[in-house]
Design a protein around this motif. Structure first.
Motif, PDB file in Angstrom:
ATOM      1  N   ALA A 125      70.319 -25.940 -30.256  1.00 33.96           N
ATOM      2  CA  ALA A 125      72.103 -25.471 -30.060  1.00 33.96           C
ATOM      3  C   ALA A 125      72.998 -24.777 -29.678  1.00 33.96           C
ATOM      4  N   LYS A 126      73.445 -24.855 -29.024  1.00 29.80           N
ATOM      5  CA  LYS A 126      74.239 -24.964 -27.818  1.00 29.80           C
ATOM      6  C   LYS A 126      75.999 -24.324 -28.764  1.00 29.80           C
ATOM      7  N   ARG A 127      76.410 -23.585 -27.828  1.00 31.65           N
ATOM      8  CA  ARG A 127      78.395 -23.237 -29.106  1.00 31.65           C
ATOM      9  C   ARG A 127      78.827 -24.758 -28.321  1.00 31.65           C
ATOM     10  N   ARG A 128      79.332 -25.700 -29.408  1.00 34.81           N
ATOM     11  CA  ARG A 128      80.280 -26.220 -28.517  1.00 34.81           C
ATOM     12  C   ARG A 128      80.522 -26.647 -26.815  1.00 34.81           C
ATOM     13  N   ASN A 129      81.682 -25.728 -27.817  1.00 35.18           N
ATOM     14  CA  ASN A 129      82.370 -25.466 -25.958  1.00 35.18           C
ATOM     15  C   ASN A 129      81.308 -25.609 -24.658  1.00 35.18           C
ATOM     16  N   ASP A 130      80.193 -24.679 -24.696  1.00 39.70           N
ATOM     17  CA  ASP A 130      78.840 -24.902 -23.489  1.00 39.70           C
ATOM     18  C   ASP A 130      78.188 -26.057 -23.804  1.00 39.70           C
ATOM     19  N   ALA A 131      77.828 -26.878 -24.881  1.00 34.93           N
ATOM     20  CA  ALA A 131      77.343 -28.139 -24.386  1.00 34.93           C
ATOM     21  C   ALA A 131      78.361 -28.560 -23.993  1.00 34.93           C
ATOM     22  N   ASN A 132      79.828 -29.066 -24.336  1.00 37.65           N
ATOM     23  CA  ASN A 132      80.817 -29.798 -23.806  1.00 37.65           C
ATOM     24  C   ASN A 132      80.926 -29.087 -22.276  1.00 37.65           C
ATOM     25  N   PHE A 133      80.844 -27.791 -22.027  1.00 36.62           N
ATOM     26  CA  PHE A 133      81.135 -28.068 -20.289  1.00 36.62           C
ATOM     27  C   PHE A 133      79.500 -28.289 -19.642  1.00 36.62           C
ATOM     28  N   ILE A 155      75.205 -18.457 -33.302  1.00 39.72           N
ATOM     29  CA  ILE A 155      76.214 -19.267 -32.651  1.00 39.72           C
ATOM     30  C   ILE A 155      76.911 -19.558 -33.671  1.00 39.72           C
ATOM     31  N   LYS A 156      78.897 -19.408 -32.471  1.00 40.13           N
ATOM     32  CA  LYS A 156      79.536 -19.721 -33.323  1.00 40.13           C
ATOM     33  C   LYS A 156      79.840 -20.801 -32.792  1.00 40.13           C
ATOM     34  N   ASP A 157      80.661 -21.806 -34.518  1.00 40.13           N
ATOM     35  CA  ASP A 157      80.543 -22.976 -33.717  1.00 40.13           C
ATOM     36  C   ASP A 157      79.569 -24.001 -33.162  1.00 40.13           C
ATOM     37  N   PRO A 158      78.061 -24.343 -33.741  1.00 42.29           N
ATOM     38  CA  PRO A 158      77.445 -24.623 -33.249  1.00 42.29           C
ATOM     39  C   PRO A 158      77.203 -26.521 -33.228  1.00 42.29           C
ATOM     40  N   VAL A 159      76.432 -26.970 -32.312  1.00 40.14           N
ATOM     41  CA  VAL A 159      76.333 -27.792 -32.373  1.00 40.14           C
ATOM     42  C   VAL A 159      74.906 -28.272 -31.647  1.00 40.14           C
ATOM     43  N   VAL A 160      74.085 -29.382 -32.167  1.00 39.61           N
ATOM     44  CA  VAL A 160      72.707 -29.657 -31.306  1.00 39.61           C
ATOM     45  C   VAL A 160      73.197 -30.832 -30.115  1.00 39.61           C
ATOM     46  N   PHE A 161      72.660 -29.712 -29.360  1.00 40.65           N
ATOM     47  CA  PHE A 161      72.874 -30.547 -27.793  1.00 40.65           C
ATOM     48  C   PHE A 161      72.019 -31.337 -27.213  1.00 40.65           C
ATOM     49  N   THR A 162      70.895 -30.903 -27.739  1.00 40.22           N
ATOM     50  CA  THR A 162      69.723 -31.569 -27.538  1.00 40.22           C
ATOM     51  C   THR A 162      68.527 -31.245 -27.940  1.00 40.22           C
ATOM     52  N   VAL A 163      67.790 -32.874 -27.583  1.00 43.11           N
ATOM     53  CA  VAL A 163      66.273 -32.863 -28.738  1.00 43.11           C
ATOM     54  C   VAL A 163      64.636 -32.636 -27.951  1.00 43.11           C
ATOM     55  N   SER A 164      64.296 -32.044 -27.456  1.00 38.12           N
ATOM     56  CA  SER A 164      63.113 -31.568 -26.428  1.00 38.12           C
ATOM     57  C   SER A 164      61.875 -32.663 -27.434  1.00 38.12           C
ATOM     58  N   LEU A 165      61.470 -33.304 -26.184  1.00 42.87           N
ATOM     59  CA  LEU A 165      59.941 -33.882 -26.904  1.00 42.87           C
ATOM     60  C   LEU A 165      58.936 -32.211 -26.596  1.00 42.87           C
ATOM     61  N   VAL A 166      58.569 -31.705 -27.559  1.00 41.48           N
ATOM     62  CA  VAL A 166      57.409 -31.096 -27.174  1.00 41.48           C
ATOM     63  C   VAL A 166      56.390 -30.960 -27.759  1.00 41.48           C
ATOM     64  N   LYS A 167      55.512 -30.397 -27.049  1.00 41.51           N
ATOM     65  CA  LYS A 167      53.812 -30.194 -27.330  1.00 41.51           C
ATOM     66  C   LYS A 167      53.410 -29.551 -28.625  1.00 41.51           C
ATOM     67  N   LYS A 168      54.632 -28.659 -28.954  1.00 45.07           N
ATOM     68  CA  LYS A 168      54.563 -27.792 -30.094  1.00 45.07           C
ATOM     69  C   LYS A 168      55.926 -27.418 -30.766  1.00 45.07           C
ATOM     70  N   PRO A 169      56.361 -27.489 -31.283  1.00 47.30           N
ATOM     71  CA  PRO A 169      57.558 -27.676 -32.226  1.00 47.30           C
ATOM     72  C   PRO A 169      57.968 -26.309 -32.757  1.00 47.30           C
ATOM     73  N   CYS A 170      59.036 -26.556 -32.575  1.00 45.46           N
ATOM     74  CA  CYS A 170      59.350 -24.810 -33.111  1.00 45.46           C
ATOM     75  C   CYS A 170      59.236 -24.511 -34.882  1.00 45.46           C
ATOM     76  N   VAL A 171      59.820 -26.315 -35.446  1.00 46.87           N
ATOM     77  CA  VAL A 171      59.566 -26.084 -37.032  1.00 46.87           C
ATOM     78  C   VAL A 171      58.405 -27.072 -37.195  1.00 46.87           C
ATOM     79  N   TYR A 172      58.250 -25.925 -38.032  1.00 44.00           N
ATOM     80  CA  TYR A 172      56.337 -26.893 -38.340  1.00 44.00           C
ATOM     81  C   TYR A 172      56.903 -27.877 -38.743  1.00 44.00           C
ATOM     82  N   GLY A 173      55.946 -28.658 -39.109  1.00 45.83           N
ATOM     83  CA  GLY A 173      56.579 -30.436 -40.111  1.00 45.83           C
ATOM     84  C   GLY A 173      57.121 -31.158 -38.764  1.00 45.83           C
ATOM     85  N   ALA A 174      57.380 -30.382 -37.943  1.00 50.80           N
ATOM     86  CA  ALA A 174      58.907 -31.713 -36.838  1.00 50.80           C
ATOM     87  C   ALA A 174      57.597 -32.401 -35.743  1.00 50.80           C
TER      88      ALA A 174
END
Length: 199
Positions: A125-133, A155-174
């Motif tokens: 997640a990033k701040r919307r302005n940062d993601a757009n930049f 984060i103020k005004d968050p957006v999900v900027f990327t979703v990463s393919l990972v070895k070990k997800p941060c969210v258990y069950g992802a």
């Protein structure tokens, strides 16, 4: 004669309501169903699938980011689901879970997937302005150093900027599952493909 390797298509929970993730010990809050639905819709503007949270790291090294997959669908569950992951574990997912359908298209990511070195996803997640930049800046050579850990809840005004393919997800069950684990569950998923910016 060379054999063409099939692009894997996976279904994977991204955010799960009221479930702590790996950042919880650092003060991250659990996400509500409403927050997850909002964040899932913000991702529809970007649809960036990267590898091991590399998007910003590649920019810092003056390299162009690589799109590692294609988003084929984005869904919010409307009922509690039971899914059997590719790791063989059966997990319960509550109503309001965000699930992506992803086609892995990049050769490196496909190789890691088939070797069992990728097991799920992790959102950035990033701040919307940062993601757009960053989206605009992706063709440039370098960017200023960014902090390593930023909690979504800070984060103020968050957006999900990327979703990463990972070895070990941060969210258990992802964790990844395939089409066969989704067939009986699709009637309990709401299409989430419209961007929040479209409403």
């Amino acid at each position: 004669m060379t054999t063409k390797v099939k692009n894997p298509i996976v279904y994977v929970p991204v955010y799960i309501p009221d479930t702590p993730d790996c950042e919880y010990v650092f003060g991250e809050r659990k996400l509500s169903k409403e927050k997850i639905k909002y964040l899932a819709r913000t991702f529809n503007k970007y649809k960036i699938i990267d590898l091991q949270h590399e998007y910003g790291k590649r920019l810092l090294k003056g390299k162009k980011p690589i799109q590692r997959g294609e988003v084929l669908g984005s869904y919010i569950t409307t009922k509690k689901l039971t899914l059997k992951g590719l790791d063989g574990l059966v997990r319960q997912y509550p109503e309001g879970t965000w699930i992506l359908k992803i086609k892995i298209t990049d050769k490196t990511a496909m190789m890691l997937y088939y070797k069992g070195q990728l097991s799920g996803v992790s959102a950035t997640a990033k701040r919307r302005n940062d993601a757009n930049f960053l989206l605009w800046y992706a063709s440039k050579k370098s960017v200023n150093k960014v902090p390593r850990r930023i909690l979504l809840s800070s984060i103020k005004d968050p957006v999900v900027f990327t979703v990463s393919l990972v070895k070990k997800p941060c969210v258990y069950g992802a964790k990844f599952c395939n089409k066969s684990c989704m067939i009986k569950n699709t009637k309990h998923m709401e299409d989430n493909s419209m961007s929040i910016m479209d409403t």
